[in-house]
Design a protein around this motif. Sequence first.
Motif, short mmCIF file in Angstrom:
data_model
loop_
_atom_site.label_atom_id
_atom_site.label_comp_id
_atom_site.label_asym_id
_atom_site.label_seq_id
_atom_site.Cartn_x
_atom_site.Cartn_y
_atom_site.Cartn_z
N LEU A 59 -33.83 19.46 -23.01
CA LEU A 59 -35.47 19.75 -23.37
C LEU A 59 -35.62 21.14 -23.53
O LEU A 59 -36.67 21.39 -24.03
CB LEU A 59 -36.18 19.33 -22.07
CG LEU A 59 -36.21 17.78 -21.52
CD1 LEU A 59 -37.09 17.61 -20.28
CD2 LEU A 59 -36.61 17.07 -22.83
N ASN A 60 -34.56 22.08 -23.28
CA ASN A 60 -34.92 23.52 -23.41
C ASN A 60 -34.49 23.74 -25.05
O ASN A 60 -35.17 24.60 -25.62
CB ASN A 60 -33.79 24.33 -22.63
CG ASN A 60 -34.51 24.53 -21.25
OD1 ASN A 60 -35.74 24.39 -21.01
ND2 ASN A 60 -33.63 25.29 -20.55
N SER A 61 -33.72 22.88 -25.57
CA SER A 61 -33.26 23.13 -27.02
C SER A 61 -32.95 21.80 -27.65
O SER A 61 -31.98 21.42 -27.95
CB SER A 61 -31.88 24.10 -27.06
OG SER A 61 -32.15 25.18 -26.50
N PRO A 62 -34.16 20.90 -27.82
CA PRO A 62 -34.09 19.63 -28.51
C PRO A 62 -33.76 19.49 -29.90
O PRO A 62 -33.34 18.44 -30.43
CB PRO A 62 -35.22 19.06 -28.28
CG PRO A 62 -36.31 20.27 -28.17
CD PRO A 62 -35.72 21.20 -27.57
N ASN A 63 -33.72 20.69 -30.82
CA ASN A 63 -33.56 20.71 -32.00
C ASN A 63 -32.11 20.91 -32.42
O ASN A 63 -31.97 21.26 -33.68
CB ASN A 63 -34.40 21.99 -32.92
CG ASN A 63 -36.05 21.60 -32.39
OD1 ASN A 63 -36.63 22.39 -31.77
ND2 ASN A 63 -36.50 20.44 -33.04
N ASP A 64 -31.29 21.10 -31.28
CA ASP A 64 -29.72 21.37 -31.55
C ASP A 64 -29.13 20.25 -32.40
O ASP A 64 -29.60 19.07 -32.08
CB ASP A 64 -29.17 21.62 -30.35
CG ASP A 64 -27.93 22.43 -30.56
OD1 ASP A 64 -27.66 23.34 -30.95
OD2 ASP A 64 -26.62 21.64 -30.26
N SER A 65 -28.10 20.92 -33.41
CA SER A 65 -27.44 19.72 -33.98
C SER A 65 -26.40 19.10 -33.15
O SER A 65 -25.60 19.73 -32.54
CB SER A 65 -26.79 20.36 -35.24
OG SER A 65 -25.85 19.23 -36.02
N LEU A 66 -26.51 17.52 -33.51
CA LEU A 66 -25.45 16.92 -32.57
C LEU A 66 -24.04 16.87 -33.08
O LEU A 66 -23.17 17.02 -32.08
CB LEU A 66 -25.84 15.35 -32.88
CG LEU A 66 -24.90 14.17 -32.20
CD1 LEU A 66 -25.32 14.15 -30.71
CD2 LEU A 66 -25.11 12.79 -32.88
N THR A 67 -23.73 17.29 -34.27
CA THR A 67 -22.31 17.32 -34.46
C THR A 67 -21.78 18.85 -34.76
O THR A 67 -20.70 18.99 -35.09
CB THR A 67 -22.12 16.65 -36.05
OG1 THR A 67 -23.22 17.22 -37.01
CG2 THR A 67 -22.43 14.85 -35.73
N GLU A 68 -22.77 19.93 -34.79
CA GLU A 68 -22.31 21.24 -34.84
C GLU A 68 -22.03 21.69 -33.55
O GLU A 68 -22.84 21.76 -32.67
CB GLU A 68 -23.38 22.03 -35.58
CG GLU A 68 -22.77 23.44 -35.75
CD GLU A 68 -24.12 24.46 -35.96
OE1 GLU A 68 -23.90 25.04 -37.15
OE2 GLU A 68 -25.16 24.26 -35.46
N TRP A 69 -20.81 22.19 -33.44
CA TRP A 69 -20.39 22.48 -32.06
C TRP A 69 -20.03 23.89 -31.82
O TRP A 69 -19.20 24.35 -32.42
CB TRP A 69 -19.07 21.62 -31.47
CG TRP A 69 -18.72 21.64 -29.88
CD1 TRP A 69 -17.78 22.29 -29.41
CD2 TRP A 69 -19.56 21.04 -29.08
NE1 TRP A 69 -17.83 22.14 -27.92
CE2 TRP A 69 -19.14 21.27 -27.84
CE3 TRP A 69 -20.47 20.09 -28.94
CZ2 TRP A 69 -19.46 20.81 -26.49
CZ3 TRP A 69 -20.91 19.34 -27.76
CH2 TRP A 69 -20.28 19.83 -26.68
N LYS A 70 -20.81 24.52 -30.66
CA LYS A 70 -20.78 25.84 -30.51
C LYS A 70 -20.37 26.10 -29.00
O LYS A 70 -20.44 27.13 -28.73
CB LYS A 70 -21.94 26.67 -30.76
CG LYS A 70 -22.36 26.59 -32.41
CD LYS A 70 -23.52 27.60 -32.65
CE LYS A 70 -23.60 27.56 -34.38
NZ LYS A 70 -24.85 28.23 -34.66
N ASN A 71 -20.05 25.16 -28.32
CA ASN A 71 -19.79 25.26 -26.97
C ASN A 71 -21.01 25.74 -26.04
O ASN A 71 -20.64 26.40 -25.10
CB ASN A 71 -18.55 25.66 -26.69
CG ASN A 71 -17.80 25.41 -25.52
OD1 ASN A 71 -18.00 24.42 -24.94
ND2 ASN A 71 -17.13 26.26 -24.90
N ARG A 72 -22.12 25.45 -26.40
CA ARG A 72 -23.36 25.86 -25.72
C ARG A 72 -23.94 24.86 -24.83
O ARG A 72 -23.74 23.64 -25.10
CB ARG A 72 -24.47 26.27 -26.56
CG ARG A 72 -23.89 27.43 -27.59
CD ARG A 72 -24.91 28.00 -28.75
NE ARG A 72 -25.32 26.75 -29.56
CZ ARG A 72 -26.23 26.97 -30.45
NH1 ARG A 72 -26.77 27.86 -30.74
NH2 ARG A 72 -26.55 25.58 -31.18
N PRO A 73 -24.81 25.18 -23.93
CA PRO A 73 -25.52 24.32 -23.14
C PRO A 73 -26.39 23.37 -23.87
O PRO A 73 -26.37 22.24 -23.75
CB PRO A 73 -26.34 25.18 -22.02
CG PRO A 73 -25.78 26.47 -21.91
CD PRO A 73 -24.99 26.67 -23.43
#
Length: 541
Positions: free
Chosen positions: A223-237
């Motif tokens: 809910l804090n970052s719903p626009n994040d890409s599902l497949t791009e992995w940056k190891n962030r919350p």
Amino acid sequence: MSNNLKVKIILIAVLFLISPLATKADYLTQQVNFFIDKDYDLSKRNQLVATLQKVTEKLYFYIDDELWNSLNNQKRDEVIQNLTSLSLEFEKNIYPNLTSNFGSEWKPGIDKDEKITILIHPMIEGAGGYFNNGDEYPKLQVPTSNEREMVYLNSKYLGINLVKSFLAHEFMHLITFNQKEKIQGIEEEIWLNEARSEYAPTLLGYDDVFTDSNLQLRVHNFLNSPNDSLTEWKNRPADYGVLNLFTQYLLDHYGIDILIESLHSSKVGIPSINEALQKNGFKEDFSQIFTNWTIAVLVNDCNLGPKYCYLNQNLKKIKVVPQANFLPLYSESSLYILNDTKNWAGNWQKIIGGKGDLTFEFDGDDKIEFKVYYLVCNIQEVCEIQDLFLDKEQKGSFTLQNFNEDYSSVTIIPLIGSKLSGFEGAEPRYFFSWKASTVETPEKREEELIKQLLAQIESLKRQIAETRAKIDEILGGKNQIYCSQIKNNLYFGLMENQEVRCLQQFLKSQGLEIYPEGLITGNFLSLTQVALIRFQEKYSD
């Protein structure tokens, strides 16, 4: 979380140079120098010395010596008790359930020992643990390999329920390594590797109680970052949040077999999911499921569609908050927005306000294929989903008549899902723009003008009434006429006549529709004449 190293296989003629020599089992109080990941270690170390503090049927528990030496005897006893509890949970629940569903870890493995090593040391905030697949290779190939089947846990969580979820997560990485890399010789894409590990706590029942669970943590991340890409992995919350919430939805509607069979597929990532879906008789592919999920997290309402909601009771109330875009309440207004998105990322744009007919125009980067859906809600908040047709230039439009009268809002969901594999680093951004404008129709403008004129008439009537009251107040008793009958003929032009006053008093008593001016002057002029005619016409029948 996993720490995947790209390992180049080197063929060596002498086999014993590749495989470590057979080793004896570890023993209590044994000290070992371990390589660790400095990005996770609280003190940014890349090595530490740890001592074996507990041995069970399936586990070696090593604890960082610096940490252990800082504890008094009471704290050490508490640590051993926590390790005992955690080992029982692992051997009675985590190990049998995960291996029965997904298969086993590499056993006896690179160290020729069936036990799994757990190294516990202080880690940075937000890290529950990690797995390094480099430990599964000999030092000849990976110089920093610990040459063990092992995982790492943050000492901060010992004695806290979350540690069970973190151990399950990291152990699932061990299973994935064996089932995918070791057995099939292919490396799973990171996002799907993490998806299986993220779902492990739910499968084991650790998320049944939502409060203080890993699931609650991931909902917060999402809910804090719903626009994040599902497949791009940056190891962030944010990566863990969107991945967990999507995986929960996927298994809610399609079952655990999708994760299991994709693990044993010769394919990786999205193609392996599509293969598992087809094998299990589902018509939807990954793209359609992702689209349905973006709608589900917006509305979370099974009444709108059976796939537009979560089935997990802990997620029944979860909804994203779309970005709000307000159109001014003028007769004509417009709003232009430029934005960007990535493959497999959610994007929600809500339009409210405006006046008249709303026209929406979308223009996407023509180097990529967009899909655009929109949720239209009427004044009663009854909503429906529609898709927007886009031409080859990725342009499309629609119109909603009487927006803000018949409709309360429209929410746009632009999506990209053209890339199916090769998610190894930062993904490119693709730009899109949209314009929303409202224009009143001629009929609406005429209707509005009539409303304004009627309002002005009512205002004038009120002013007349107020003026009449003031006149009565000024004249005092002069306009208080007491009449029993009118005996004489009255005619136009008669002035200062008491019986005319009686007539005017009577006409006034008939209401504003007969004598709106209400003046009591004794003068029989045009206002009195018109009022008398109105009275006669009203009662002529």
